[in-house]
Design a protein around this motif. Structure first.
Motif, PDB file in Angstrom:
ATOM      1  N   ASN A  13       0.849  -1.192   0.000  1.00 47.18           N
ATOM      2  CA  ASN A  13       0.000   0.000   0.000  1.00 47.18           C
ATOM      3  C   ASN A  13       0.886   1.245   0.000  1.00 47.18           C
ATOM      4  O   ASN A  13       1.723   1.407   0.883  1.00 47.18           O
ATOM      5  N   VAL A  14       0.706   2.098  -0.989  1.00 49.34           N
ATOM      6  CA  VAL A  14       1.484   3.333  -1.058  1.00 49.34           C
ATOM      7  C   VAL A  14       0.553   4.514  -1.289  1.00 49.34           C
ATOM      8  O   VAL A  14      -0.506   4.374  -1.900  1.00 49.34           O
ATOM      9  N   ASN A  15       0.944   5.645  -0.759  1.00 47.65           N
ATOM     10  CA  ASN A  15       0.294   6.908  -1.095  1.00 47.65           C
ATOM     11  C   ASN A  15       1.232   7.620  -2.052  1.00 47.65           C
ATOM     12  O   ASN A  15       2.448   7.573  -1.889  1.00 47.65           O
ATOM     13  N   SER A  46      -5.142   3.670  -1.839  1.00 48.37           N
ATOM     14  CA  SER A  46      -4.097   4.692  -1.870  1.00 48.37           C
ATOM     15  C   SER A  46      -4.691   6.084  -1.915  1.00 48.37           C
ATOM     16  O   SER A  46      -5.803   6.286  -2.403  1.00 48.37           O
ATOM     17  N   ARG A  47      -3.928   7.029  -1.399  1.00 51.85           N
ATOM     18  CA  ARG A  47      -4.295   8.442  -1.495  1.00 51.85           C
ATOM     19  C   ARG A  47      -3.298   9.127  -2.408  1.00 51.85           C
ATOM     20  O   ARG A  47      -2.147   8.708  -2.507  1.00 51.85           O
ATOM     21  N   TYR A  48      -3.749  10.204  -3.029  1.00 52.86           N
ATOM     22  CA  TYR A  48      -2.928  10.921  -3.997  1.00 52.86           C
ATOM     23  C   TYR A  48      -2.890  12.395  -3.624  1.00 52.86           C
ATOM     24  O   TYR A  48      -3.905  12.965  -3.244  1.00 52.86           O
ATOM     25  N   ALA A  49      -1.711  12.994  -3.763  1.00 56.00           N
ATOM     26  CA  ALA A  49      -1.579  14.420  -3.488  1.00 56.00           C
ATOM     27  C   ALA A  49      -0.537  15.023  -4.421  1.00 56.00           C
ATOM     28  O   ALA A  49       0.441  14.373  -4.792  1.00 56.00           O
ATOM     29  N   LEU A  62      -8.939  18.956  -4.442  1.00 54.29           N
ATOM     30  CA  LEU A  62      -8.904  17.487  -4.470  1.00 54.29           C
ATOM     31  C   LEU A  62      -7.541  16.905  -4.084  1.00 54.29           C
ATOM     32  O   LEU A  62      -7.477  15.831  -3.493  1.00 54.29           O
ATOM     33  N   PHE A  63      -6.454  17.607  -4.428  1.00 54.46           N
ATOM     34  CA  PHE A  63      -5.139  16.987  -4.337  1.00 54.46           C
ATOM     35  C   PHE A  63      -4.120  17.702  -3.450  1.00 54.46           C
ATOM     36  O   PHE A  63      -3.005  17.227  -3.315  1.00 54.46           O
ATOM     37  N   HIS A  64      -4.466  18.852  -2.864  1.00 57.89           N
ATOM     38  CA  HIS A  64      -3.483  19.527  -2.000  1.00 57.89           C
ATOM     39  C   HIS A  64      -3.343  18.717  -0.713  1.00 57.89           C
ATOM     40  O   HIS A  64      -4.334  18.360  -0.079  1.00 57.89           O
ATOM     41  N   PRO A  65      -2.118  18.410  -0.286  1.00 58.77           N
ATOM     42  CA  PRO A  65      -1.940  17.551   0.890  1.00 58.77           C
ATOM     43  C   PRO A  65      -2.540  18.112   2.177  1.00 58.77           C
ATOM     44  O   PRO A  65      -2.867  17.354   3.089  1.00 58.77           O
ATOM     45  N   ASP A  73      -6.872  13.870   4.521  1.00 58.19           N
ATOM     46  CA  ASP A  73      -6.617  13.221   5.805  1.00 58.19           C
ATOM     47  C   ASP A  73      -5.425  12.279   5.699  1.00 58.19           C
ATOM     48  O   ASP A  73      -5.291  11.532   4.735  1.00 58.19           O
ATOM     49  N   GLY A  74      -4.566  12.323   6.697  1.00 61.94           N
ATOM     50  CA  GLY A  74      -3.433  11.414   6.769  1.00 61.94           C
ATOM     51  C   GLY A  74      -2.118  11.988   6.273  1.00 61.94           C
ATOM     52  O   GLY A  74      -1.075  11.433   6.564  1.00 61.94           O
TER      53      GLY A  74
END
Length: 139
Positions: free
Chosen positions: A63-65, A89-92, A108-111, A115-116
């Motif tokens: 599992n990777v972000n 996975s989450r994307y930023a 949608l994508f700014h870190p 969450d996390g």
């Protein structure tokens, strides 16, 4: 070390046969800013380097972000290439580069909005380039 190196387009590279590559692509831990892999870029930065990095990360962890300057443009293609990313996975977009994106992309994508990610900015490799640039210019 030669401090005259500049990452340039393929057209400019043809004028100067001195270097075979025209840049460097890196992968690192976004949380700790530690570079893990470096790739010579020989034909311009493309998604292929990000895909190689994700493939490398998935080989060691299930599992990777993903944080990438233009992850908003390649998220769907990443998930179709690596189905294990879908849903887990989450994307930023990296924090510094996010400000060059549209407001809807940032939402949608700014870190800072995901969450996390906490205060992770994903710019560790940029800090390395900045340090190396100062070091090389001193020599």
């Amino acid at each position: 070390m030669d401090n005259n190196f500049k990452a340039t387009s393929s057209n400019n590279r043809k004028l100067n046969q001195r270097y075979a590559e025209n840049g460097v692509f890196s992968m690192g831990c976004a949380r700790h800013g530690i570079p893990e892999r470096l790739y010579n870029i020989s034909g311009g930065e493309g998604f292929k380097y990000a895909f190689v990095c994700v493939n490398h990360a998935l080989a060691s962890t299930p599992n990777v972000n993903v944080m990438y300057d233009i992850v908003c443009r390649c998220k769907n293609r990443l998930e179709s290439t690596f189905p294990q990313l879908k849903g887990s996975s989450r994307y930023a977009v990296t924090a510094f580069h996010a400000y060059a994106h549209t407001a809807s992309c940032q939402a949608l994508f700014h870190p800072r909005y995901i969450d996390g990610f906490g205060h992770t900015d994903g710019e560790g490799c940029e800090r390395i380039w900045s340090f190396l640039d100062k070091f090389v210019s001193m020599t």
